[in-house]
Motif scaffolding. Structure first.
Motif, PDB file in Angstrom:
ATOM      1  N   UNK A  33      24.007  61.592  33.690  1.00 49.49           N
ATOM      2  CA  UNK A  33      25.313  61.032  33.376  1.00 49.49           C
ATOM      3  C   UNK A  33      26.168  60.882  34.611  1.00 49.49           C
ATOM      4  N   UNK A  34      27.413  60.498  34.392  1.00 54.43           N
ATOM      5  CA  UNK A  34      28.356  60.272  35.474  1.00 54.43           C
ATOM      6  C   UNK A  34      29.129  61.551  35.780  1.00 54.43           C
ATOM      7  N   UNK A  35      29.460  61.737  37.062  1.00 54.34           N
ATOM      8  CA  UNK A  35      30.290  62.853  37.495  1.00 54.34           C
ATOM      9  C   UNK A  35      31.486  62.275  38.229  1.00 54.34           C
ATOM     10  N   UNK A  36      32.709  62.572  37.764  1.00 48.67           N
ATOM     11  CA  UNK A  36      33.908  62.054  38.423  1.00 48.67           C
ATOM     12  C   UNK A  36      34.208  62.862  39.670  1.00 48.67           C
ATOM     13  N   UNK A  37      34.910  62.246  40.616  1.00 47.42           N
ATOM     14  CA  UNK A  37      35.191  62.899  41.886  1.00 47.42           C
ATOM     15  C   UNK A  37      36.155  64.059  41.749  1.00 47.42           C
ATOM     16  N   UNK A  38      37.075  63.955  40.803  1.00 46.50           N
ATOM     17  CA  UNK A  38      37.977  65.060  40.479  1.00 46.50           C
ATOM     18  C   UNK A  38      37.921  65.230  38.977  1.00 46.50           C
ATOM     19  N   UNK A  39      37.979  66.454  38.506  1.00 48.82           N
ATOM     20  CA  UNK A  39      37.828  66.698  37.079  1.00 48.82           C
ATOM     21  C   UNK A  39      38.692  65.755  36.258  1.00 48.82           C
ATOM     22  N   UNK A  40      38.029  65.028  35.359  1.00 50.54           N
ATOM     23  CA  UNK A  40      38.764  64.244  34.393  1.00 50.54           C
ATOM     24  C   UNK A  40      39.317  62.939  34.898  1.00 50.54           C
ATOM     25  N   UNK A  41      39.191  62.595  36.178  1.00 51.98           N
ATOM     26  CA  UNK A  41      39.816  61.384  36.682  1.00 51.98           C
ATOM     27  C   UNK A  41      38.810  60.257  36.796  1.00 51.98           C
ATOM     28  N   UNK A  42      39.300  59.055  36.623  1.00 54.85           N
ATOM     29  CA  UNK A  42      38.432  57.888  36.738  1.00 54.85           C
ATOM     30  C   UNK A  42      39.292  56.670  36.979  1.00 54.85           C
ATOM     31  N   UNK A  43      38.852  55.810  37.877  1.00 57.37           N
ATOM     32  CA  UNK A  43      39.571  54.541  38.036  1.00 57.37           C
ATOM     33  C   UNK A  43      38.778  53.398  37.413  1.00 57.37           C
ATOM     34  N   UNK A  44      37.714  53.754  36.697  1.00 54.45           N
ATOM     35  CA  UNK A  44      36.878  52.734  36.086  1.00 54.45           C
ATOM     36  C   UNK A  44      36.901  52.809  34.561  1.00 54.45           C
ATOM     37  N   UNK A  45      37.480  53.857  34.002  1.00 49.94           N
ATOM     38  CA  UNK A  45      37.461  54.036  32.558  1.00 49.94           C
ATOM     39  C   UNK A  45      38.879  54.240  32.029  1.00 49.94           C
ATOM     40  N   UNK A  46      39.682  53.168  32.001  1.00 49.24           N
ATOM     41  CA  UNK A  46      41.030  53.334  31.464  1.00 49.24           C
ATOM     42  C   UNK A  46      40.986  53.764  30.013  1.00 49.24           C
ATOM     43  N   UNK A  47      41.999  54.534  29.616  1.00 48.96           N
ATOM     44  CA  UNK A  47      42.062  55.007  28.242  1.00 48.96           C
ATOM     45  C   UNK A  47      42.116  53.827  27.291  1.00 48.96           C
ATOM     46  N   UNK A  48      41.337  53.868  26.255  1.00 51.01           N
ATOM     47  CA  UNK A  48      41.247  52.794  25.273  1.00 51.01           C
ATOM     48  C   UNK A  48      42.181  53.094  24.116  1.00 51.01           C
ATOM     49  N   UNK A  49      43.184  52.206  23.863  1.00 50.81           N
ATOM     50  CA  UNK A  49      44.067  52.447  22.716  1.00 50.81           C
ATOM     51  C   UNK A  49      43.316  52.562  21.398  1.00 50.81           C
ATOM     52  N   UNK A  50      42.078  52.065  21.355  1.00 51.21           N
ATOM     53  CA  UNK A  50      41.282  52.194  20.151  1.00 51.21           C
ATOM     54  C   UNK A  50      40.387  53.415  20.182  1.00 51.21           C
ATOM     55  N   UNK A  51      40.827  54.441  20.919  1.00 53.90           N
ATOM     56  CA  UNK A  51      40.025  55.656  21.086  1.00 53.90           C
ATOM     57  C   UNK A  51      39.774  56.320  19.738  1.00 53.90           C
ATOM     58  N   UNK A  52      38.750  57.175  19.663  1.00 58.41           N
ATOM     59  CA  UNK A  52      38.409  57.805  18.384  1.00 58.41           C
ATOM     60  C   UNK A  52      39.518  58.704  17.864  1.00 58.41           C
ATOM     61  N   UNK A  53      39.459  58.985  16.586  1.00 59.68           N
ATOM     62  CA  UNK A  53      40.494  59.785  15.950  1.00 59.68           C
ATOM     63  C   UNK A  53      40.543  61.216  16.459  1.00 59.68           C
ATOM     64  N   UNK A  54      39.485  61.673  17.159  1.00 59.80           N
ATOM     65  CA  UNK A  54      39.515  63.035  17.690  1.00 59.80           C
ATOM     66  C   UNK A  54      40.350  63.143  18.962  1.00 59.80           C
ATOM     67  N   UNK A  55      40.942  62.039  19.398  1.00 62.02           N
ATOM     68  CA  UNK A  55      41.828  62.066  20.554  1.00 62.02           C
ATOM     69  C   UNK A  55      41.127  61.989  21.891  1.00 62.02           C
ATOM     70  N   UNK A  56      39.812  61.841  21.919  1.00 57.47           N
ATOM     71  CA  UNK A  56      39.082  61.811  23.184  1.00 57.47           C
ATOM     72  C   UNK A  56      39.468  60.584  24.009  1.00 57.47           C
ATOM     73  N   UNK A  57      39.549  60.811  25.313  1.00 60.64           N
ATOM     74  CA  UNK A  57      39.907  59.733  26.237  1.00 60.64           C
ATOM     75  C   UNK A  57      38.846  59.492  27.297  1.00 60.64           C
ATOM     76  N   UNK A  58      37.746  60.235  27.245  1.00 57.60           N
ATOM     77  CA  UNK A  58      36.745  60.149  28.297  1.00 57.60           C
ATOM     78  C   UNK A  58      37.015  61.091  29.444  1.00 57.60           C
TER      79      UNK A  58
END
Length: 580
Positions: free
Chosen positions: A243-268
């Protein structure tokens, strides 16, 4: 236990019946609704003039924190360290690095905070040590298979002559997560090569850290923020990960939060893979819970765990484990009403099931400040720092949204963390010259990532002083942008409409109204709005307009607002607290 439903306002426009969280008026531990302020010591205040913040500097500015109205202070690492990762590479867990002062200085600061009614939480870094720690130096001097090496994760390599790393894991800071030593073995480091990972299956490692906990508890600290709390135990056999490993925990400049995210609140934002969120970590925290329970004063453990979904994160705060876990799903949610409602509802559902508070946060020393993040062309992106050559944020828009987001957060039940400088509206330094950067993530990615230096720039205290009053000489370990003059603390004290006065007033009102231990119910009028997040907590209605145009407000007494109000309307990117 006595519980309180969120107050149902009499005013039809403020009717609420969709209860999300039920509050409580019974006696409770302080950490359940505390507002806690993160101090990053090297950038808070400099007492000796060397350009680096220190513990005497913190002590000298405690009255700023008392005036602000916070309940507790969290100190990022101040231990003896080579400072390869700004103190998160610890060489001695029981001493203060001379860069920051002495143990006597720490005791004086702790006493000063307690005298002002503020508790103190210290950082603990248990996933790894510095390569200068005596244990690792002993490991390097010892042979493969020795007791000294067993404290860390040493392995033989793969391939002919063991020339290939034991597996394909990558460092969060970039590059391989393995470094080879002269005798041919490899050691694991999820972060920089100067930060070897400990083996938490080793009984000596577990005993050592329980002793470290007691050392600081005996000095009077009120709790611990636990770094990389989800990474200390690795999967058996250390299997490869694709899988992918981000350079800093939880950060990404390639995976913007999707307003249609799942109901569990996950943002990637959650870290994944066999090196994270293994079930074995919970045994460690059950043991630590018992250590803290032997001390009076409701001492607490706070998890830095980039874990999703929220139901998985809630396992860290079960009754016999930790007490708080940062809500990074909330931090990484886009500036979008529907997405925010989802993550808020999912957060309460997950934490209520285990009887834990939800712990809100918008900024810290590892992420782009939210006053900048929310002013980017796409406020849903999560870059690891901002280069001078990157698209620059809209500073005015970012501050307006940041004030609105903070007032929204502080209106919700639970605990909240503030990162130093956010009470001033401080933006990221987005034009730092590359030659002054110090974050190892910048160098391990060969400059591809800007890194975290921009959110760690020394604070401005005095608008007209050299270095904006950071220290007596004007020196600062990172350069401050010219814009910091208008954000200086002394230019905001007592000034109507300043960000500092907004925070101070909000914290006072939050305490007076009991919002931290209240309940939350969505307001019917905006329950499905694409633009508004609105709820009632006790006798206060919180309404946040995330759209680009004003929305109508019901007639009600205004307690405070993140910006000027239009008559009868709530402007764009503004939050208001109303008397329900």
């Amino acid at each position: 236990m006595a519980t309180t439903e969120p107050t149902i306002p009499n005013m039809p426009a403020l009717a609420a019946d969709a209860t999300v969280h039920v509050g409580s008026d019974t006696a409770r531990e302080w950490w359940r609704d505390a507002v806690i302020y993160q101090v990053y010591p090297r950038s808070f205040a400099d007492g000796d003039g060397d350009g680096i913040g220190d513990i005497p500097g913190i002590t000298a500015r405690l009255d700023h924190l008392r005036t602000l109205g916070i309940d507790a202070v969290w100190l990022s690492p101040f231990y003896r360290s080579p400072q390869k990762d700004a103190g998160y590479d610890v060489a001695d867990y029981r001493d203060v690095d001379p860069l920051f002062g002495t143990l006597d200085d720490f005791d004086a600061m702790l006493a000063g905070a307690h005298e002002r009614g503020m508790r103190v939480i210290v950082d603990l870094v248990p996933n790894h040590t510095s390569d200068q720690h005596v244990w690792f130096q002993q490991a390097l001097a010892a042979a493969p298979g020795s007791a000294e090496r067993a404290r860390y994760i040493f392995r033989d390599g793969k391939g002919p002559g063991g020339d290939e790393p034991p597996n394909n894991w990558q460092s969060i800071f970039g590059g391989a997560a393995w470094t080879r030593v002269p005798d041919g073995q490899w050691y694991l480091h999820l972060f920089d090569s100067s930060q070897p990972d400990l083996d938490w299956n080793h009984t000596e490692v577990r005993a050592e850290f329980e002793d470290v906990l007691r050392f600081w508890l005996d000095r009077g600290v009120d709790g611990f923020r636990v770094d990389v709390a989800h990474g200390m135990v690795k999967a058996d056999g250390l299997p490869d990960w694709h899988g992918q490993v981000s350079m800093v925990e939880g950060s990404s400049d390639e995976q913007p939060t999707d307003p249609g995210a799942p109901e569990d609140g996950s943002t990637g934002a959650g870290n994944q893979g066999p090196m994270f969120d293994q079930d074995g970590v919970h045994e460690i925290y059950r043991s630590w819970h018992q250590v803290l329970a032997a001390y009076d004063g409701d001492r607490c453990l706070v998890a830095e765990a980039w874990v999703e979904p929220l139901s998985r994160l809630a396992r860290y705060v079960r009754p016999d484990e930790m007490h708080q876990a940062f809500n990074f799903s909330f931090l990484t949610t886009a500036w979008d009403a529907a997405a925010l409602r989802r993550v808020i509802a999912a957060s309460y559902q997950a934490n209520d099931e285990v009887g834990a508070p939800t712990t809100w946060v918008l900024s810290n020393h590892d992420v782009v400040r939210h006053a900048t993040r929310l002013g980017l062309p796409d406020p849903g992106t999560r870059p690891n720092g901002v280069f001078a050559t990157d698209p620059q944020p809209d500073e005015e828009l970012g501050l307006r949204r940041a004030r609105a987001a903070s007032l929204l957060m502080l209106g919700m039940p639970g605990s909240a963390y503030l990162y130093q400088g956010e009470e001033l509206g401080l933006p990221e330094h987005t034009t730092l010259p590359n030659e002054v950067r110090q974050d190892p993530g910048h160098f391990r990615t060969d400059g591809a990532e800007a890194g975290r230096d921009g959110c760690r720039v020394p604070l401005p205290w005095e608008a007209d002083a050299p270095g904006y009053g950071f220290g007596p000489t004007g020196a600062t370990w990172l350069p401050q942008p010219d814009s910091y003059r208008r954000y200086a603390a002394d230019a905001q004290y007592g000034v109507d409409g300043s960000t500092f006065e907004l925070y101070r007033t909000a914290l006072a009102a939050r305490r007076a109204e009991g919002l931290g231990h209240g309940g939350l119910a969505w307001l019917d009028a905006w329950a499905d709005s694409p633009d508004v997040v609105a709820f009632v907590n006790r006798d206060v209605a919180v309404v946040a307009n995330l759209s680009s145009t004003p929305v109508a407000l019901p007639g009600a007494d205004v307690l405070l607002a993140s910006g000027p109000l239009d008559e009868g309307a709530l402007p764009a990117d503004t939050t208001v607290w109303l008397r329900a």
